[in-house]
Design a protein around this motif. Structure first.
Motif, PDB file in Angstrom:
ATOM      1  N   UNK A 156       0.720  -1.234   0.115  1.00 19.18           N
ATOM      2  CA  UNK A 156       0.026  -0.003  -0.068  1.00 19.18           C
ATOM      3  C   UNK A 156       0.849   1.221  -0.004  1.00 19.18           C
ATOM      4  N   UNK A 157       2.042   1.224   0.698  1.00 21.68           N
ATOM      5  CA  UNK A 157       2.747   2.677   0.628  1.00 21.68           C
ATOM      6  C   UNK A 157       3.484   2.592  -0.565  1.00 21.68           C
ATOM      7  N   UNK A 158       3.994   1.409  -1.335  1.00 23.34           N
ATOM      8  CA  UNK A 158       4.185   1.548  -2.598  1.00 23.34           C
ATOM      9  C   UNK A 158       3.495   2.064  -3.645  1.00 23.34           C
ATOM     10  N   UNK A 159       2.159   1.659  -3.474  1.00 21.52           N
ATOM     11  CA  UNK A 159       1.123   2.281  -4.583  1.00 21.52           C
ATOM     12  C   UNK A 159       0.844   3.768  -4.046  1.00 21.52           C
ATOM     13  N   UNK A 160       1.018   4.035  -2.819  1.00 23.57           N
ATOM     14  CA  UNK A 160       0.729   5.429  -2.497  1.00 23.57           C
ATOM     15  C   UNK A 160       1.756   6.380  -3.007  1.00 23.57           C
ATOM     16  N   UNK A 161       3.206   5.756  -2.725  1.00 24.10           N
ATOM     17  CA  UNK A 161       4.498   6.745  -3.578  1.00 24.10           C
ATOM     18  C   UNK A 161       4.177   6.953  -5.068  1.00 24.10           C
ATOM     19  N   UNK A 162       3.692   5.677  -5.550  1.00 25.06           N
ATOM     20  CA  UNK A 162       3.581   5.838  -7.119  1.00 25.06           C
ATOM     21  C   UNK A 162       2.400   6.628  -7.630  1.00 25.06           C
ATOM     22  N   UNK A 163       1.344   6.452  -6.802  1.00 23.96           N
ATOM     23  CA  UNK A 163       0.278   7.495  -7.083  1.00 23.96           C
ATOM     24  C   UNK A 163       0.822   9.138  -6.958  1.00 23.96           C
ATOM     25  N   UNK A 164       1.677   9.204  -5.772  1.00 25.03           N
ATOM     26  CA  UNK A 164       2.242  10.496  -5.724  1.00 25.03           C
ATOM     27  C   UNK A 164       2.945  11.153  -6.900  1.00 25.03           C
ATOM     28  N   UNK A 165       3.912  10.063  -7.391  1.00 24.05           N
ATOM     29  CA  UNK A 165       4.704  10.202  -8.461  1.00 24.05           C
ATOM     30  C   UNK A 165       3.843  10.829  -9.751  1.00 24.05           C
ATOM     31  N   UNK A 166       2.776  10.189  -9.739  1.00 23.60           N
ATOM     32  CA  UNK A 166       2.017  10.535 -10.994  1.00 23.60           C
ATOM     33  C   UNK A 166       1.168  11.899 -10.694  1.00 23.60           C
ATOM     34  N   UNK A 167       0.916  12.187  -9.599  1.00 23.02           N
ATOM     35  CA  UNK A 167       0.219  13.556  -9.256  1.00 23.02           C
ATOM     36  C   UNK A 167       1.146  14.435  -9.296  1.00 23.02           C
ATOM     37  N   UNK A 168       2.230  14.283  -9.184  1.00 22.50           N
ATOM     38  CA  UNK A 168       3.442  15.501  -8.765  1.00 22.50           C
ATOM     39  C   UNK A 168       3.320  16.502  -9.811  1.00 22.50           C
ATOM     40  N   UNK A 169       3.388  17.581  -9.590  1.00 18.15           N
ATOM     41  CA  UNK A 169       3.360  18.918 -10.203  1.00 18.15           C
ATOM     42  C   UNK A 169       4.832  19.410 -10.509  1.00 18.15           C
ATOM     43  N   UNK A 170       5.619  19.009  -9.556  1.00 20.53           N
ATOM     44  CA  UNK A 170       6.988  19.730  -9.510  1.00 20.53           C
ATOM     45  C   UNK A 170       7.970  18.546  -9.670  1.00 20.53           C
ATOM     46  N   UNK A 171       9.127  18.757 -10.259  1.00 21.27           N
ATOM     47  CA  UNK A 171      10.097  17.675 -10.444  1.00 21.27           C
ATOM     48  C   UNK A 171      10.636  17.224  -9.060  1.00 21.27           C
ATOM     49  N   UNK A 172      10.623  18.211  -8.162  1.00 22.30           N
ATOM     50  CA  UNK A 172      11.406  17.743  -6.871  1.00 22.30           C
ATOM     51  C   UNK A 172      10.424  16.998  -6.125  1.00 22.30           C
ATOM     52  N   UNK A 173       9.107  17.418  -6.180  1.00 25.35           N
ATOM     53  CA  UNK A 173       8.133  16.403  -5.796  1.00 25.35           C
ATOM     54  C   UNK A 173       8.085  15.127  -6.215  1.00 25.35           C
ATOM     55  N   UNK A 174       8.145  14.764  -7.557  1.00 24.50           N
ATOM     56  CA  UNK A 174       8.229  13.595  -7.987  1.00 24.50           C
ATOM     57  C   UNK A 174       9.275  12.761  -7.420  1.00 24.50           C
ATOM     58  N   UNK A 175      10.423  13.226  -7.436  1.00 28.78           N
ATOM     59  CA  UNK A 175      11.837  12.725  -6.949  1.00 28.78           C
ATOM     60  C   UNK A 175      11.553  12.196  -5.400  1.00 28.78           C
ATOM     61  N   UNK A 176      11.112  13.018  -4.707  1.00 30.21           N
ATOM     62  CA  UNK A 176      10.516  12.851  -3.412  1.00 30.21           C
ATOM     63  C   UNK A 176       9.746  11.598  -3.335  1.00 30.21           C
ATOM     64  N   UNK A 177       8.708  11.638  -4.111  1.00 27.29           N
ATOM     65  CA  UNK A 177       7.688  10.585  -3.983  1.00 27.29           C
ATOM     66  C   UNK A 177       8.464   9.174  -4.572  1.00 27.29           C
TER      67      UNK A 177
END
Length: 615
Positions: free
Chosen positions: A235-256
Motif C-alpha cells: 500500500x505504501x508503494x502504491x501511495x508513492x507511485x500515485x504521488x509520483x503521477x500526481x506530482x506537479x514539480x520535479x522535486x516532488x516527483x523525486x521525493x515521491x
C-alpha cells in the motif's frame, strides 16, 4: 626499416599458413575439422575453405614481395609509431615461437573447447604426420605461390573486370549502405528528443506480452498466507507511485519516487535479504542527491501534456505494470529452490571458502559479469565528463525571496525570512553531523569491504557507503566549490578495472581467468576475491565521485547577469525598461538554493508589482 619489414613478412607468412608458424597449426585444425565433418557436404566445405586459403596465400605473398622489392620509405615522425611497431614485432615473434611451441597452449584450448562445445579434442601440434590436411595445405601453398608468381596476368584480369563485373569493396559498400539505411528506417519510428517516445516502444511490447500471458493462462498463481507487513508495504508503494503521477514539480516527483525506493528496501529487509536491502537504500540516497543536482538546473514543473497523450500514456503504463507483475509471478511463483540456487548454497563454502553466498556469486562464480559491469561504470563516468564538457552546464535555479506582508525588518534592515534563507545557517546541523559521521562512514565502508566474503557487505556496498560520506561532505560545505570532491575520479574508476583484471590473471595459477584462489596466512583465511572486491570498490566509487564532482560543480556565472527573474511578466517588464534607465532594487539578500548549490552570489529581487506601477 628492415626490422619492421621482417616482422611484417613473418606476420604475413603466418596469415598464409606457412610452416612452422602458428598460422599453419590453425589452418591444419580447420582443415581437420572440415574434412572429418559427418555431413555429406564435407568435400564442398573443404573446397571452399581451400579456395579462400589459396587467395590468402596469394595476397600475403604479394605483400611480402612488395615490401622486399619496393622502394624504401620513411615514417615521420617515427616517435608516434613506436607503440604500433612494437605490437607488430611482438605478434610476429609470438607466431614464430608458438608454432613449434604450440603444445604449451594446447591445454588452454582444450579447456575452452570442453567448456563451450564439448566433444573430442584434436590436439594442437606442428606435425601430425602425412594426412589429408597436410596434403591440402601443400596444394594451397603451391596454388597461392603460382598466383603470386603470375600476379601481372592476374592484375590484368582484375583491372579489366573481365573476370568479375563487380569488386569486393563495392559489394561491402553496398551492404554497409543498405544496413545503415535499414537502421535509419528503424530509428525513425521512435526518433524524438522526448524520452517518452523511446520508452513507448519497449513498454508497448511489454504490455502486449503481459496481455498475451494473461489470456493464455501461462502465469502461475502463488499460494501462501497473506502477511500484514507485506500488505502495508504494498500500500505504501502504491501511495508513492500515485504521488509520483500526481506530482506537479520535479522535486516532488523525486521525493515521491524515493518513498517507493525506500519501501522496496524495507521489503527486502523483511525478507531477510540484508545485502540487497542495504544496497537498495544506499542507491536511493545517492540517486536523490544526484537527481537534485540535475533538477536544480531544470524548470520546477513538468511541461503540460494534452489529454489524449496522458490517457495513452496511462493505458500503456498500466498494461506494462500488469506485464511486469505477471512476469514476477511467473519467475518467482514456484516455491521449491531452483537448481542453481541449490548449487550455490551447497557448494559455495567448498568451492570458494565464503560464507556470504550473495557476495561469492558476484566476485567468484560470476566475476566475469561483474568485471563487465565495472567497465560499464567507467564508461558512465567518461560519459558524464563528455556531456558536461560538450556544452556549458546551466546555472542552478536560485529561488528569489518573496516580499511577505506583515514581516517587520529588524534593526539591521533584514527580515526573519532572510535569516531562514541563509543556506550556511540552515545546514548547521548537517555540518555538525558531518564532523562525526564522515569518518565513521569511511571506516564503515572499509569494514564492509573487508567482511563481504563472510558476512553481509562487499565492495559494492562499501563503495556506496564511502560515496555517501562524500555526498554528506558536499551537502555540509558552505559552497559548491568547497564541497566538491577533489579526487581524480577517472583514475579511481580506471584503477578499479586494472585491479580486477590483474586479479583475474592470478586465476591462471589454478587454470582459468578470474578463478578465485584462497588459503590461510597466519591462521587467517585470505582469498583473491577480496582483491577483486577492491577493484569493485574503486570502480563504483569513481563513477559516483564523477557525478558529484561534475554535476555538483558551480558553473561559470555570466558577467552580464547578476540576478534571477523567474516570472514571465517580470521578464517582459525587464525587457521594456527604456535605454539609459537602470533597475535599483533594494540591497541583495542571500539566495535560497537547493542544497548549497550556488549560495555565493545573490539575485537582485524585483518586487511583484504591475508594469504600470513599475514604470
Amino acid at each position: 626499416m628492415p626490422w619492421t619489414t621482417a616482422a611484417a613478412a613473418l606476420a604475413a607468412a603466418s596469415m598464409a599458413g606457412a610452416p612452422p608458424l602458428i598460422g599453419f597449426v590453425s589452418k591444419e585444425q580447420l582443415l581437420e575439422t572440415v574434412i572429418d565433418a559427418p555431413s555429406g557436404s564435407a568435400w564442398l566445405m573443404t573446397l571452399v575453405l581451400a579456395a579462400g586459403a589459396v587467395l590468402t596465400v596469394a595476397y600475403s605473398a604479394r605483400l611480402v614481395i612488395g615490401l622486399v622489392t619496393g622502394a624504401p620509405g620513411e615514417v615521420a615522425p617515427l616517435a608516434g609509431t613506436r607503440p604500433m611497431t612494437a605490437m607488430v614485432h611482438l605478434t610476429a615473434l609470438a607466431g614464430l615461437v608458438l608454432g613449434p611451441g604450440v603444445v604449451l597452449v594446447d591445454p588452454w584450448v582444450r579447456d575452452a573447447q570442453q567448456a563451450t562445445v564439448g566433444g573430442a579434442h584434436y590436439p594442437l601440434a606442428l606435425w601430425h604426420g602425412v594426412n589429408a590436411p597436410l596434403v591440402v595445405s601443400l596444394v594451397v601453398l603451391a596454388l597461392g605461390g603460382v598466383l603470386a608468381w603470375q600476379r601481372a596476368r592476374v592484375d590484368r584480369l582484375i583491372e579489366g573486370r573481365s573476370l568479375l563485373p563487380w569488386t569486393g569493396v563495392g559489394v561491402v559498400a553496398r551492404v554497409q549502405g543498405a544496413t545503415v539505411a535499414a537502421g535509419r528506417g528503424v530509428g525513425a519510428l521512435s526518433r524524438s528528443d522526448a524520452p517518452a517516445a523511446y520508452l513507448a516502444v519497449p513498454l508497448t511490447v511489454l504490455a502486449g506480452l503481459g496481455v498475451a500471458a494473461l489470456l493464455t493462462g501461462a502465469v502461475p498463481v502463488p499460494g501462501g498466507d497473506v502477511v500484514v507487513l507485506d500488505v502495508a508495504l504494498m500500500l505504501l508503494i502504491a501511495f508513492g507511485t500515485a504521488a509520483v503521477i500526481r506530482a506537479r514539480s520535479r522535486l516532488g516527483a523525486v521525493v515521491a519516487a524515493g518513498v517507493v525506493g525506500f519501501t522496496v528496501g524495507v521489503f527486502f529487509l523483511s525478507l531477510g535479504a540484508v545485502d540487497v536491502a542495504l544496497t537498495q537504500l544506499l542507491v536511493e540516497i545517492l540517486t536523490v542527491v544526484v537527481l537534485v543536482f540535475v533538477l536544480a538546473r531544470l524548470p520546477r514543473g513538468f511541461r503540460a501534456a494534452s489529454l489524449p497523450r496522458r490517457r495513452g500514456a496511462g493505458v500503456v503504463a498500466v498494461l506494462a505494470g500488469v506485464a511486469a507483475t505477471l512476469a514476477t509471478l511467473a519467475f518467482t511463483g514456484r516455491r521449491p529452490l531452483s537448481p542453481a540456487g541449490e548449487y550455490y548454497i551447497t557448494t559455495t563454502q567448498q568451492e570458494t571458502g565464503a560464507d556470504n553466498v550473495v557476495n561469492s556469486i558476484l566476485v567468484d562464480f560470476r566475476a566475469l559479469d561483474t568485471l563487465g559491469e565495472l567497465v560499464v561504470l567507467a564508461v558512465a563516468a567518461l560519459s558524464i565528463l563528455a556531456l558536461v564538457r560538450a556544452r556549458p552546464v546551466a546555472r542552478p535555479r536560485t529561488v528569489s525571496q518573496p516580499v511577505r506582508a506583515g514581516v517587520v525588518p529588524d534593526s539591521r534592515g533584514e527580515t526573519a525570512w532572510d535569516d531562514l534563507a541563509e543556506p550556511g545557517a540552515n545546514a548547521l546541523f548537517i555540518a555538525v553531523l558531518a564532523r562525526v559521521g564522515i569518518p565513521v562512514m569511511l571506516l564503515g565502508s572499509v569494514y564492509l569491504l573487508l567482511r563481504g566474503h563472510n558476512a553481509p557487505g562487499g565492495g559494492f556496498i562499501g563503495a556506496l557507503v564511502g560515496a555517501s560520506a562524500f555526498a554528506l561532505a558536499y551537502l555540509a560545505a558552505p559552497s559548491d566549490e568547497q564541497g566538491r570532491p577533489r579526487l581524480p575520479y577517472l583514475r579511481v574508476a580506471g584503477a578499479g578495472i586494472v585491479v580486477a583484471v590483474l586479479t583475474g590473471f592470478l586465476g591462471f595459477l589454478d587454470g582459468s581467468f578470474l578463478r578465485p584462489l584462497d588459503g590461510y596466512v597466519l591462521g587467517i583465511h585470505v582469498t583473491t576475491a577480496l582483491i577483486f572486491d577492491v577493484g569493485v570498490y574503486l570502480g563504483v566509487l569513481g563513477v559516483i565521485l564523477a557525478a558529484l564532482g561534475l554535476l555538483g560543480a558551480p558553473p561559470d556565472t555570466p558577467d552580464d547577469y547578476d540576478g534571477v527573474i523567474e516570472d514571465d511578466d517580470l521578464r517582459a517588464f525587464a525587457e521594456d525598461v527604456p535605454e539609459g534607465r537602470h533597475l535599483r532594487p533594494r540591497p541583495p539578500a542571500p539566495p535560497i538554493s537547493i542544497g548549497p548549490l550556488h549560495p555565493a552570489r545573490a539575485p537582485r529581487r524585483i518586487p511583484r508589482r504591475t508594469k504600470e506601477a513599475q514604470r
